[in-house]
Enzyme design. Structure first.
Site, PDB file in Angstrom:
ATOM      1  N   HIS A  58      23.735  80.650  54.153  1.00  0.00           N
ATOM      2  CA  HIS A  58      25.845  80.771  54.707  1.00  0.00           C
ATOM      3  C   HIS A  58      25.919  81.422  53.427  1.00  0.00           C
ATOM      4  O   HIS A  58      25.595  80.553  52.587  1.00  0.00           O
ATOM      5  CB  HIS A  58      26.213  79.311  55.270  1.00  0.00           C
ATOM      6  CG  HIS A  58      25.166  78.479  56.321  1.00  0.00           C
ATOM      7  ND1 HIS A  58      24.018  77.983  56.262  1.00  0.00           N
ATOM      8  CD2 HIS A  58      25.255  79.068  57.692  1.00  0.00           C
ATOM      9  CE1 HIS A  58      23.385  78.115  57.862  1.00  0.00           C
ATOM     10  NE2 HIS A  58      24.905  78.040  58.548  1.00  0.00           N
ATOM     11  N   SER A 114      27.736  78.185  62.742  1.00  0.00           N
ATOM     12  CA  SER A 114      27.834  76.887  61.286  1.00  0.00           C
ATOM     13  C   SER A 114      28.430  77.767  60.493  1.00  0.00           C
ATOM     14  O   SER A 114      29.305  76.747  60.395  1.00  0.00           O
ATOM     15  CB  SER A 114      25.872  77.508  60.911  1.00  0.00           C
ATOM     16  OG  SER A 114      25.617  78.442  60.826  1.00  0.00           O
ATOM     17  N   ASP A 130      22.924  79.129  51.094  1.00  0.00           N
ATOM     18  CA  ASP A 130      21.462  78.425  51.433  1.00  0.00           C
ATOM     19  C   ASP A 130      20.999  79.836  51.714  1.00  0.00           C
ATOM     20  O   ASP A 130      21.349  80.896  51.749  1.00  0.00           O
ATOM     21  CB  ASP A 130      21.573  77.788  52.193  1.00  0.00           C
ATOM     22  CG  ASP A 130      22.298  77.553  53.332  1.00  0.00           C
ATOM     23  OD1 ASP A 130      22.308  78.900  53.729  1.00  0.00           O
ATOM     24  OD2 ASP A 130      22.916  76.470  54.330  1.00  0.00           O
TER      25      ASP A 130
END
Ligand code: NAG
Ligand code: NAG
Ligand code: NAG
Ligand code: NAG
Length: 360
Positions: A336, A53, A333
């Site tokens: 990240h 991610s 978040d």
């Protein structure tokens, strides 16, 4: 002599805090200098991205998984405030590296690439997938993901398309050796595997040194497969101090040092692996991009948005209560980095990649 990477990871916590803090200020203060670092002319013919991610830009959007972010407030600082599947408020690390390399548009996610689109297939593809790891089972409690072996399989498909487009295998080899191959993978093998003993048995089967060795062993095989698919310039990011991401600090101010130690073992073995690959494949070049210490002072360590307790990702829409001062947050978040931090990580990565590209 091969240039050796500078590791920030072993510095004392206080020093690391200052480094992050100072770098953020420097980045904010000198965005014109940052732009100047990017080149007008494209520096590599093509760019292929593998990982999780931290670099996924939409491959998970149509998968059945809890790890997808094609909703607001993700993308709030992207053109048209548009969620794209990037796990941040704006551009991600892969976007910044591509910009520095002189690409005019981001490298598209494999999921959106039409087969046989020559412009894209010859320019590069992003295969990264949120919650994916080096190990196949990593992240499976969250749903579908494209683990690293699958990403390599997708690349194999793209390579045969390249061969068709350029006409024959030797022309394909000549093209593919001019590409940069970038990896950012391994974090989920810790946070969505080893550190979740309720879901995975790896911590019962392996000590931290054994687990790091096991991961590196698989990664070595995977990088070998990529070599046989024509890669000759390969950059691999070391892992950040995962014990210092908000999810692992659970609201406190202290990093989880036992997690950081486990990750440091991986990084040490990664550097050894890269030295070995440079010895084994004389016509190829491998580099480690040093880890940055993403452990900011307490007030910067809170996520910018309001996160879901179960996933650590931002809540949807208004409930996500995105912060106003996104330049003053290291994390968007619970996992990240914000765009501004991606930007500084992009500078570090690009500087190491420049050495890789100009070393013969
Ligand atoms: C990615 O690329 C491969 C080509 O190798 C293709 O077969 C695959 O379906 C693509 N993945 C997605 C999610 O579209
Ligand atoms: C392969 O294709 C290139 C042009 O794309 C051509 O110059 C070369 O002669 C071809 N080689 C073989 C062995 O057919
Ligand atoms: C740090 O992480 C380990 C591994 O998940 C866990 O067992 C330990 O309780 C954590 N330590 C603290 C202080 O939270
Ligand atoms: C550990 O879990 C995997 C599935 O993730 C399973 O295939 C394997 O048999 C388990 N091993 C042991 C020793 O429990």
């Amino acid at each position: 002599m091969r240039p050796t990477a500078v590791a920030l990871g072993s510095a004392a916590a206080a020093v690391r805090t200052q480094i992050v803090f100072v770098l953020v200020v420097v980045v904010i203060g000198s965005s014109s200098a940052v732009r100047a670092a990017g080149q007008e002319q494209q520096q590599v013919r093509c760019f292929f991205i593998f990982g999780d991610s931290l670099v996924d830009n939409g491959n998970n959007n149509n998968l059945r998984t809890m790890t997808k972010v094609n909703y607001q407030p993700y993308g709030i600082d992207f053109p048209h405030a548009r969620p794209t599947g990037r796990f941040t408020n704006g551009r991600n690390l892969a976007d910044f590296i591509a910009e520095h390399l002189g690409f005019k548009t981001p490298i598209p996610p494999n999921a959106s690439v039409q087969d046989h689109n020559p412009d894209i297939i010859l320019t590069g593809v992003n295969y990264a997938s949120g919650s994916a790891g080096i190990r196949a089972e990593t992240g499976e409690h969250l749903g579908d993901r494209i683990f690293l072996d699958k990403q390599l399989e997708h690349h194999r498909g793209r390579v045969s398309e390249v061969t068709k487009l350029v006409g024959n295998e030797s022309a394909a080899r000549a093209h593919l050796r001019e590409c940069l191959y970038y990896f950012n993978v391994g974090s989920n093998d810790y946070i969505n595997n080893y550190f979740l003993p309720h879901h995975y048995n790896t911590s019962a089967l392996y000590s931290p040194p054994e687990y790091a060795a096991e991961l590196i062993h698989q990664f070595s095989r995977q990088l070998g497969e990529l070599y046989h698919l024509g890669s000759r310039k390969v950059a691999v990011s070391a892992l950040h101090a995962l014990g210092c991401i908000p999810e692992m600090m659970s609201g406190g101010l202290n990093c989880n040092e036992s997690m950081n130690q486990a990750v440091a073992l991986f990084n040490r073995k990664l550097r050894v692996l890269v030295r070995e690959l440079n010895g084994k494949y004389a016509d190829a070049e491998y580099a480690v991009i040093p880890e940055d210490a993403l452990n900011p002072p307490g007030f910067l360590a809170t996520p910018c948005c309001k996160v879901s307790k179960s996933t650590g990702l931002c809540l949807h829409g208004e409930e996500g209560e995105v912060c106003g001062s996104r330049l003053l947050h290291v994390f968007f978040d619970n996992f990240h980095p914000t765009e501004i931090v991606n930007k500084l990580l992009g500078i570090v990565a690009y500087n190491r990649i420049l050495l890789l590209l100009h070393h013969h």
